[in-house]
Design a protein around this motif. Structure first.
Motif, short mmCIF file in Angstrom:
data_model
loop_
_atom_site.label_atom_id
_atom_site.label_comp_id
_atom_site.label_asym_id
_atom_site.label_seq_id
_atom_site.Cartn_x
_atom_site.Cartn_y
_atom_site.Cartn_z
N MET A 158 14.23 -8.25 -102.74
CA MET A 158 13.22 -8.73 -101.81
C MET A 158 13.47 -10.19 -101.52
O MET A 158 13.82 -10.95 -102.41
CB MET A 158 11.83 -8.58 -102.41
N ALA A 159 13.22 -10.54 -100.30
CA ALA A 159 13.41 -11.93 -99.89
C ALA A 159 12.16 -12.73 -100.24
O ALA A 159 11.05 -12.22 -100.24
CB ALA A 159 13.67 -11.99 -98.40
N LYS A 160 12.37 -13.99 -100.52
CA LYS A 160 11.24 -14.89 -100.75
C LYS A 160 10.92 -15.53 -99.40
O LYS A 160 11.75 -16.16 -98.78
CB LYS A 160 11.60 -15.95 -101.77
N ASN A 161 9.71 -15.31 -98.92
CA ASN A 161 9.32 -15.84 -97.62
C ASN A 161 8.61 -17.17 -97.80
O ASN A 161 7.85 -17.35 -98.72
CB ASN A 161 8.38 -14.87 -96.90
N ALA A 216 -1.03 -17.75 -100.18
CA ALA A 216 -1.15 -17.65 -101.63
C ALA A 216 0.17 -17.17 -102.26
O ALA A 216 0.59 -17.68 -103.30
CB ALA A 216 -2.28 -16.70 -102.01
N LEU A 217 0.81 -16.21 -101.62
CA LEU A 217 2.10 -15.72 -102.12
C LEU A 217 3.15 -16.82 -102.10
O LEU A 217 3.89 -17.00 -103.07
CB LEU A 217 2.57 -14.53 -101.29
N ALA A 218 3.22 -17.55 -100.99
CA ALA A 218 4.20 -18.63 -100.87
C ALA A 218 3.92 -19.73 -101.90
O ALA A 218 4.84 -20.23 -102.54
CB ALA A 218 4.20 -19.19 -99.45
N ALA A 219 2.65 -20.07 -102.07
CA ALA A 219 2.29 -21.13 -103.02
C ALA A 219 2.66 -20.74 -104.45
O ALA A 219 3.05 -21.59 -105.24
CB ALA A 219 0.80 -21.43 -102.92
N ALA A 220 2.57 -19.45 -104.76
CA ALA A 220 2.91 -18.98 -106.10
C ALA A 220 4.41 -18.79 -106.28
O ALA A 220 4.87 -18.56 -107.40
CB ALA A 220 2.18 -17.66 -106.37
N GLY A 221 5.16 -18.86 -105.18
CA GLY A 221 6.60 -18.64 -105.26
C GLY A 221 6.97 -17.20 -105.53
O GLY A 221 8.01 -16.90 -106.09
N THR A 222 6.09 -16.29 -105.12
CA THR A 222 6.29 -14.86 -105.37
C THR A 222 7.18 -14.23 -104.30
O THR A 222 7.01 -14.50 -103.11
CB THR A 222 4.92 -14.15 -105.37
N ALA A 223 8.10 -13.38 -104.73
CA ALA A 223 8.95 -12.64 -103.80
C ALA A 223 8.13 -11.53 -103.13
O ALA A 223 7.40 -10.81 -103.81
CB ALA A 223 10.13 -12.03 -104.54
N TYR A 224 8.25 -11.44 -101.82
CA TYR A 224 7.54 -10.40 -101.08
C TYR A 224 8.24 -10.15 -99.75
O TYR A 224 9.07 -10.95 -99.32
CB TYR A 224 6.07 -10.77 -100.84
N THR A 275 3.53 -5.68 -110.65
CA THR A 275 3.34 -6.69 -111.70
C THR A 275 2.91 -8.01 -111.07
O THR A 275 1.98 -8.67 -111.55
CB THR A 275 4.63 -6.88 -112.52
N ASP A 276 3.60 -8.42 -109.99
CA ASP A 276 3.22 -9.66 -109.30
C ASP A 276 1.82 -9.55 -108.72
O ASP A 276 1.03 -10.49 -108.79
CB ASP A 276 4.22 -10.00 -108.20
N LEU A 277 1.49 -8.39 -108.14
CA LEU A 277 0.16 -8.19 -107.58
C LEU A 277 -0.90 -8.35 -108.66
O LEU A 277 -1.89 -9.06 -108.48
CB LEU A 277 0.06 -6.82 -106.92
N ALA A 278 -0.69 -7.73 -109.80
CA ALA A 278 -1.66 -7.82 -110.90
C ALA A 278 -1.76 -9.25 -111.42
O ALA A 278 -2.87 -9.74 -111.69
CB ALA A 278 -1.27 -6.86 -112.03
N THR A 279 -0.64 -9.93 -111.52
CA THR A 279 -0.65 -11.30 -112.02
C THR A 279 -1.39 -12.24 -111.07
O THR A 279 -2.24 -13.03 -111.49
CB THR A 279 0.80 -11.81 -112.22
N LEU A 280 -1.09 -12.14 -109.78
CA LEU A 280 -1.70 -13.04 -108.80
C LEU A 280 -3.20 -12.82 -108.62
O LEU A 280 -3.92 -13.74 -108.23
CB LEU A 280 -1.00 -12.91 -107.45
#
Length: 164
Positions: free
Chosen positions: A1-4, A16-24, A148-153
Motif C-alpha cells: 500500500m502506498a503512503k498518501n 488523521a491518517l496522514a498525520a499518523a503516518g499510516t499506510a492507506y 490493525t492500523d484501523l484498531a490502533t488509530l
C-alpha cells in the motif's frame, strides 16, 4: 500500500491518517444518491467483497455514543456491542446526534478523524483480512487500510459484534 500525503480537499479521516503516518489507499467512486445501501454500493463500485467493506454505525449505549464498525454484508448485533463495552442497553443513535458528534453526514461517517473521538468497537471478522475498507469521510470515498492500523488509530476494542 502506498503512503498518501494530505491532499487539498482531504477529509478529517485522510488528514488523521496522514498525520499518523499510516499506510492507506484512497478509493473514490461515483456515488448514486438513489442507492439503498451506501456500503453495498461501495463494495460493488470498488469490486471488493462486501465482507471486506465495513460500515460505521453510531449507537447509544447506556447514554454514551459508541461507534460500531461492521461488515456491510451483515448487520450490527446491538446486544453484542453493549456487552463489548460493558454496557446494558443499546439502541441506534439519533442520526442528527451521530452527525453532529462525528462531524460527518450519514453514509459518510468514518471511524477516523471524528470531531469528538467516540469509543469504538471493530467487528472481529476484520482480522481475517490483510486490508479492509471504511468510509473516508464522505459518500463515494473509501479508505483501505490494515485492520490493525484501523484498531490502533481509533483505540478500538475488537469483538464479534456483526451478524451475517
Amino acid at each position: 500500500m502506498a503512503k498518501n500525503k494530505r491532499q487539498a480537499g482531504g477529509t478529517p479521516a485522510t488528514v488523521a491518517l496522514a498525520a499518523a503516518g499510516t499506510a492507506y489507499v484512497l478509493h473514490a467512486y461515483e456515488h448514486d444518491p438513489a442507492s439503498p445501501s451506501y456500503g453495498e454500493e461501495a463494495a460493488r463500485a470498488l469490486g471488493v467483497p462486501p465482507e471486506r467493506v465495513f460500515k460505521t454505525l453510531v449507537a447509544d449505549i447506556d447514554g454514551t455514543l459508541t461507534v460500531a464498525v461492521v461488515p456491510v454484508a451483515g448487520s450490527l448485533d446491538l446486544k453484542a456491542l453493549a456487552a463489548a463495552v460493558g454496557g446494558k442497553r443499546a439502541a441506534m443513535a439519533d442520526p442528527v446526534a451521530a452527525e453532529r458528534t462525528t462531524g460527518y453526514v450519514r453514509g459518510g461517517i468514518s471511524p477516523l478523524g471524528q470531531r469528538k473521538k467516540l469509543r469504538t468497537v471493530l467487528d472481529a471478522s476484520a482480522s481475517e483480512y490483510e486490508t479492509v475498507c471504511v468510509s473516508a469521510g464522505r459518500r463515494g470515498l473509501e479508505v483501505e487500510l490494515s485492520p490493525t492500523d484501523l484498531a490502533t488509530l481509533t483505540d478500538a476494542v475488537t469483538a464479534p459484534i456483526g451478524r451475517v
